[in-house]
Design a protein around this motif. Sequence first.
Motif: not given
Length: 355
Positions: A137-141, A143-144, A252-255, A258-261
């Motif tokens: 799930g964290l990887v999914t976040g 990836a988005v 930054v967008y990946m971070i 990830l934080l949303a996940a």
Amino acid sequence: MGTTTHQASFGEPSASRGDQQVQNTASPATRTARTSPADVRSGAVRALRALPGPLLGLIAVMIVFSILSPYFFTWRNLSNIVSQNADLGIMAVGAALVILIGGIDLSVGSNLALSLMVSAWLFRSAGLPFGLCVVIGLVTGAAVGLVNGILSTYGRIQPFVATLATMSACAGLALYVTNGNPINDFPDWYLALTSTPVLGIPLEGLIMVAIFVLAAFWLRFRPTGRALYAIGGNAEVARLSGLNVTRIKIGVYMIAGLLAAVAGVIVGSRLDSAQPTAGTADLLNVIAVVVIGGASLSGGSGGMLNTFIGLLIIGVLNNGMSLLNVSPNLQPVVIGVAIIVAVLTDRASRSRQGS
């Protein structure tokens, strides 16, 4: 004649010491005379103006609710404010970083829902160990977030449009994964993330504070963190200065994704349920936290301390209005007014500093 000159030379230091003694004796009275009530008021006003605007707003709001409700200023209620807004604060950290580079991420709430539903679906339908499901799930976040970064850099799509598209896609996928049905009954260790206090402080609140501290340390002391301010101020100048602007923006967008996940992990643990619409209503609150914290939507200014204060303002307003039985339909109106007041106050403060 020489003797007279000699005596005069010794007499002058003696007179100087006497003058100094008179000055030292008179100095307390002089200082007392100078410390008038007007000077005290002027000093207090200068001290207040030196404080960040969001902090003054937080203090004012807390004083008002402390007067209006006897239950507000209790340890239990204050800890509830922190724990109930932990997921919002974690998302706000990522949103603040994105806004700092001059972007915006509208997909944080839908990303939370998608990453949470992916974890829950893998656990319930595929039978995978729940710890592995959380990691996926964290990887999914992340990836988005990667998709958001690629669309807004290599794709040259405006961040508002790019993240609006991913917001819609994530919301639809979160519903599609389980046909809109929630998933319940998670392991006890997962539920303990939001039910275990540490020194009287909810663990989820400590996780949120730790994320804020790490982000603040990165922005303050790491070259890549300080580079965000340069990119938000002028991306072209930052590129000519040798910064890999594209890579930093994507990171930054990946971070933020990830934080949303991570926020999704907190929400699922608190509710013992994965809801496909979880977090989708938090987008405006996330942006409100960052804006009330004084960040500029044009990029280049902002920080974690003020963002944290903005989070507390939102949390205190919602909590205080609930204690006073204010209609839930009016609470968004108050939040909207708070945003306008925060922006106007910050603009006035910047004007005073500029002058």
